[in-house]
Design an enzyme around this catalytic site. Structure first.
Site, PDB file in Angstrom:
ATOM      1  N   MET A  57       0.828  -1.199   0.000  1.00  0.00           N
ATOM      2  CA  MET A  57       0.000   0.000   0.000  1.00  0.00           C
ATOM      3  C   MET A  57       0.858   1.243   0.000  1.00  0.00           C
ATOM      4  SD  MET A  57      -2.851   1.628   0.471  1.00  0.00           S
ATOM      5  CE  MET A  57      -3.842   0.276   0.987  1.00  0.00           C
ATOM      6  N   CYS A  58       0.529   2.154  -0.856  1.00  0.00           N
ATOM      7  CA  CYS A  58       1.357   3.333  -0.954  1.00  0.00           C
ATOM      8  C   CYS A  58       0.506   4.556  -1.201  1.00  0.00           C
ATOM      9  CB  CYS A  58       2.326   3.208  -2.132  1.00  0.00           C
ATOM     10  SG  CYS A  58       3.264   1.689  -2.109  1.00  0.00           S
ATOM     11  N   GLY A  59       1.158   5.709  -1.070  1.00  0.00           N
ATOM     12  CA  GLY A  59       0.558   6.943  -1.535  1.00  0.00           C
ATOM     13  C   GLY A  59       1.227   7.277  -2.843  1.00  0.00           C
TER      14      GLY A  59
END
Ligand code: NAG
Ligand code: NAG
Ligand code: NAG
Ligand code: NAG
Ligand code: NAG
Ligand code: NAG
Length: 610
Positions: free
Chosen positions: A1-3
């Site tokens: 999960m990343c931005g």
């Protein structure tokens, strides 16, 4: 999960982004933050790609990833199937490698249609100067867009700007992949979006055009391209039973849990139950075992912390996830059950709103109340989900007494709710804006934070869940007719109407829930995983005729999600198998904290910042 984040500027004027933005992105990806800039002199364009990585599995792979040719990927996703990712590999690198070898658009499309799992991405394709982006078929990862003057911005999460003016942020519709020809955009000064929609029988391109036209930023033109992007799930079975609809067998009856259990016991769908158990169990396995590399390789019992948590109301959807997670998580590891409760109002106000909300209690099985000692019911945090949560915990302890189940009681006061909503949560919910988005957004944010108390040896201890993976039950109601509106629809328009309702709801789940829930949960540096929306689970449920999934002629607590209830029995669960659906905003009592006259679909003024 990343931005992930991308800013495309077609004009040489520098564009300053305000600060909250980066802070929100960094909270999604605390482990590594990097930018990469691509500039083209003639025609002029300037593109900043930025990634904030949460380390989940494989080795930590900083992004943006640039390959030898100069292609650049920012990736916010998980591969659970479709492309092979070895345990020691990182999926960002795998996707980047696959894309590197693509030449034509159809090759790029086929990479994305083969991936099973959630994703949002932006990809700069060097050959031809194209910018690709999009979200997976269900929209399990958030991606927003906005165009200001000659600047296009794509981002996982934005910020609510003050004032109540119409915001220009919109969720990128999860209808397919998008491509921008950067040189053409630079020459004309406007962005043209070429859209490659998901192809699925019974899902005409016209619905896609409709969806897109509603949320395309101003000053963008769109062009639909019908090159095949195959949907990763099979179409919904539209068959209708040959026999006429039966009348409701137990209209409006208040049956006890025991009576409901008897009705359930009289139903049998052995083959379907076995199959569903198999695919759902596999979906859970993939989601609880794909963990950071170090976790898996060390034999030490990771200092007693859980690596998986479940948003847990004790209702059937979360009970099944817990029972299946138990099968796949090593016995020495605890599992965190996150249970959120909002403080009940003082008794006087309570009575007033109880009168208004009477309907909600009507169908609660009587036995549940009896299980609770009278002294407990006086505690202001003993909301319905807390009570069913405790009962559910007991069932899970019976199912596997050797497991440590951390039942995390998360109590939220009105003051804390107001403060955090105003300072922080409103930015994450944005651009969604209804009363329902506010209630669920806030409830999920506090639940996912995982800070509360657990009971050990009859005393309470402060506790914060450190699990980075959070399983949620979303998708079960949409597929197995769990909502009361399904009953209404069935009554008025029979199986045909019910099927249409189900098809419509799965189609809009990205705009209703998933983008928002991803922004909310990822804010804690944790990753939401949705086993009921696994491609194989959805394909199986889509293939089963509607009457095998639900029988709305049966009473509440049995008829809706019938197949899931039979599965719960099969897994050895008890009374939770016949709990009627209770929406989170009522179960956690967050909806009771506010003006009881407002409707769930009203615009929520509390989400506006000063
Ligand atoms: C990632 O960041 C979190 C939060 O700062 C930290 O607890 C964790 O140890 C980091 N993981 C790695 C692999 O650096
Ligand atoms: C990411 O995975 C690739 C492929 O397995 C590997 O070559 C690379 O070293 C990894 N990156 C890091 C930073 O470990
Ligand atoms: C759209 O384009 C027009 C004309 O170029 C411009 O006046 C307007 O400000 C643009 N709107 C936005 C939101 O950028
Ligand atoms: C669709 O995309 C393909 C590949 O880029 C292109 O060859 C074709 O002309 C496009 N079709 C339309 C109708 O734009
Ligand atoms: C949280 O609520 C429970 C009741 O559900 C109560 O027993 C407990 O004492 C509360 N904990 C705190 C820290 O307020
Ligand atoms: C739909 O369900 C019916 C009844 O079980 C079955 O005969 C049919 O093959 C199914 N159709 C599809 C497309 O799966």
């Amino acid at each position: 999960m990343c931005g992930i984040f991308c800013l495309l500027n077609l004009s040489p004027t520098h564009f300053e982004l305000h600060k909250p933005f980066y802070e929100h992105l960094k909270r999604r990806g605390p482990n590594s933050s990097q930018d990469l800039t691509i500039t083209n002199a003639n025609p002029y364009f300037h593109c900043v790609l930025s990634s904030h990585v949460l380390h989940m599995r494989g080795r930590l792979t900083p992004q943006p990833v640039q390959d030898r040719t100069g292609n650049v990927l920012v990736w916010n996703g998980e591969i659970f199937g479709g492309l092979t990712v070895m345990p020691e590999q990182n999926d960002t690198a795998v996707v980047s490698q696959r894309l590197s070898s693509c030449n034509s658009p159809s090759e790029i499309l086929s990479v994305f249609s083969s991936i099973q799992g959630p994703w949002g991405f932006v990809y700069y394709q060097k050959a031809g100067d194209y910018l690709w982006f999009g979200r997976d078929f269900f929209g399990r990862r958030s991606l927003l867009w906005n165009i200001v003057a000659q600047v296009l911005i794509l981002t996982s999460v934005a910020a609510h700007t003050s004032g109540s003016g119409q915001s220009a942020w919109q969720e990128v519709p999860a209808v397919g992949l998008y491509r921008v020809d950067l040189k053409a955009a630079a020459e004309s000064g406007t962005v043209q979006l070429e859209v490659y929609p998901w192809t699925q029988a019974g899902n005409p391109v016209s619905t896609c055009i409709e969806t897109i036209s509603k949320s395309v930023p101003d000053n963008c033109t769109t062009l639909i391209n019908d090159t095949v992007l195959s949907s990763p799930v099979c179409p919904l079975n539209m068959s209708i039973p040959e026999t006429l609809n039966e009348p409701e067998i137990h209209p409006n009856s208040h049956l006890s849990a025991k009576e409901l259990e008897e009705i359930l016991a009289s139903k049998e769908k052995k083959e379907e139950v076995n199959y569903l158990t198999q695919v759902l169990s596999e979906a859970v396995r993939r989601r609880v075992q794909a963990l950071p590399f170090e976790f898996e390789s060390t034999s030490s019992p990771n200092n007693g912390h859980a690596s998986v948590a479940i948003l847990f109301s004790g209702g059937i959807d979360s009970m099944i996830l817990a029972a299946l997670a138990d099968r796949h998580i090593p016995a020495r590891q605890p599992i965190d059950l996150l249970n959120v409760a909002f403080k009940l109002q003082d008794p006087k106000k309570q009575k007033e709103s109880a009168r208004k909300h009477k309907k909600i209690h009507k169908n609660k099985p009587a036995d549940l109340k009896k299980d609770e000692p009278a002294s407990r019911t006086s505690c202001p945090f003993d909301v319905p989900d807390r009570i069913t949560g405790r009962a559910g915990l007991k069932e899970l302890q019976d199912l596997n007494p050797d497991r440590r189940w951390n039942f995390v009681e998360i109590n939220v006061t009105q003051e804390e709710l107001q403060e955090l909503r105003h300072e922080h949560i409103c930015h994450l919910v944005h651009p969604l804006d209804t009363v329902l988005d506010d209630s669920i957004g806030c409830a999920v944010w506090f639940a996912a934070r995982g800070t509360g108390v657990i009971r050990q040896d009859n005393s309470l201890h402060p506790f914060t869940s450190s699990a980075k993976v959070i399983l949620t039950g979303i998708g079960a109601d949409e597929q197995l007719a769990g909502y009361s509106r399904h009953r209404v629809r069935f009554k008025t328009s029979g199986h045909e109407g019910l099927i249409q309702e189900l098809a419509m709801e799965l189609g809009r789940i990205s705009t209703r829930n998933l983008g928002r829930d991803d922004r909310i949960i990822a804010d804690h540096g944790k990753e939401a995983r949705f086993p009921y929306l696994d491609e194989d689970v959805v394909s199986y449920l889509n293939s089963v005729p509607v009457w095998d999934k639900a029988d709305l002629s049966l009473p509440r607590g049995v008829g809706e999600k019938l197949l899931l209830r039979l599965m719960a029995k099969h897994l050895g669960l008890g009374q939770s198998a016949v709990l009627p659906k209770r929406a989170m905003q009522f179960g956690s009592r967050i909806a009771k904290m506010e003006d009881s006259h407002e409707k769930a679909s009203d615009k929520c003024t509390r989400l506006l910042t000063g």
